[in-house]
Design an enzyme around this catalytic site. Structure first.
Site, PDB file in Angstrom:
ATOM      1  CB  SER A  69      77.454  59.664  39.534  1.00  0.00           C
ATOM      2  OG  SER A  69      78.621  60.443  39.445  1.00  0.00           O
ATOM      3  CG  HIS A  89      76.404  51.980  42.795  1.00  0.00           C
ATOM      4  ND1 HIS A  89      77.752  52.252  42.637  1.00  0.00           N
ATOM      5  CD2 HIS A  89      75.886  51.927  41.533  1.00  0.00           C
ATOM      6  CE1 HIS A  89      78.027  52.357  41.354  1.00  0.00           C
ATOM      7  NE2 HIS A  89      76.917  52.157  40.658  1.00  0.00           N
ATOM      8  CE  LYS A 122      79.043  62.223  43.001  1.00  0.00           C
ATOM      9  NZ  LYS A 122      79.516  63.579  42.652  1.00  0.00           N
TER      10      LYS A 122
END
Length: 257
Positions: free
Chosen positions: A131, A139, A153
């Site tokens: 993503s 975020h 991630k």
């Protein structure tokens, strides 16, 4: 041309199931095997568990068996935040993660397990679907359940790059449940398109286009050892410019995080 055996992890998810279906549309090119945790969920979604291996990405043993004889691995696993309880009027919903399902455990350690098992099995290619937002500590997705999901991630992506395996890292914008193959796709780097959306367009993309990009990455040499963000123009802005030349798209991407 020999048939490539491809393991798709997270294959019972909404994007993973599309990747598996697209691979299975080319049986002379790919032997697609799904990897999932829940036989019940797969039975419900696919009406059959044929062509699936069941296990847990936190269990290296089950991964090793699933990857035996595979040429490629497509990783679509992800932690899933869950609402703790319906919010009271005027309150924001609170989210958490199920035990053993935090971003650190799933999006980092689970992906490291997959990368290590793939390397040990002699897998030639890994396509990792992630993503956008991994450069942005604040975020909103990182705040959900205090999981820092995009940061974990990103850390797994770095591990894949440093593994020495041939990689393609696809960082999708906001996922849409809309038809694919009807939009112009745009690639970028380091969340630049989040900070400055091209012509102010939404930083989103249909899941079907992400799935198609993941499958095309196995076909196109220009996708090898590339990492990129990807979004789409709105369908009404893509007339005559729908992305069909994926070699050209991948040629615009660069290596490294």
């Amino acid at each position: 041309m020999s048939i490539k055996k491809v393991l798709v992890t997270g294959a019972s998810g909404r994007t993973g199931s599309l990747v598996l279906e697209k691979l299975r549309q080319s049986p002379k090119e790919f032997e697609a095997v799904g990897f999932a945790r829940s036989p019940e969920k797969v039975q419900e979604q696919f009406s059959s568990t044929e062509g699936f291996i069941f296990g847990d990405i936190k269990d290296k043993t089950s991964l090793e068996g699933a990857l035996e004889g595979c040429t490629a691995l497509i990783i679509l696993t992800s932690a899933v935040p869950q609402m703790k309880a319906p919010p009271q009027p005027g309150e924001r919903p609170e989210f958490g993660f199920e035990p053993g399902g935090t971003p650190e455990e799933v999006d980092y350690r689970g992906q490291v397990n997959q990368i290590d098992a793939a390397k040990a099995a002699g897998v030639e290619r890994i396509v990792l679907v992630g993503s956008m937002g991994g450069t942005q500590e604040n975020h909103p997705l990182n705040k959900m359940g205090n999981g820092n999901i995009l940061l974990w991630k990103r850390k797994a992506e770095q591990y894949l790059i440093e593994s020495g395996l041939n990689y393609t890292i696809i960082r999708a914008g906001g996922l849409l449940d809309q038809p694919g193959g009807k939009r112009e796709l745009l690639v970028g780097k380091d969340d630049e398109m989040l900070e400055n959306p091209p012509n102010g367009i939404p930083t989103s993309i249909p899941r079907a286009d992400v799935a198609q990009t993941a499958v095309q990455a196995l076909r196109e040499p220009h996708a090898q050892n590339k990492a990129f963000d990807i979004i789409s123009k709105p369908e009404d802005a893509s007339e005559g410019q729908v992305t069909k030349d994926f070699a050209r798209l991948f040629a615009q991407a660069t290596s490294g995080l």
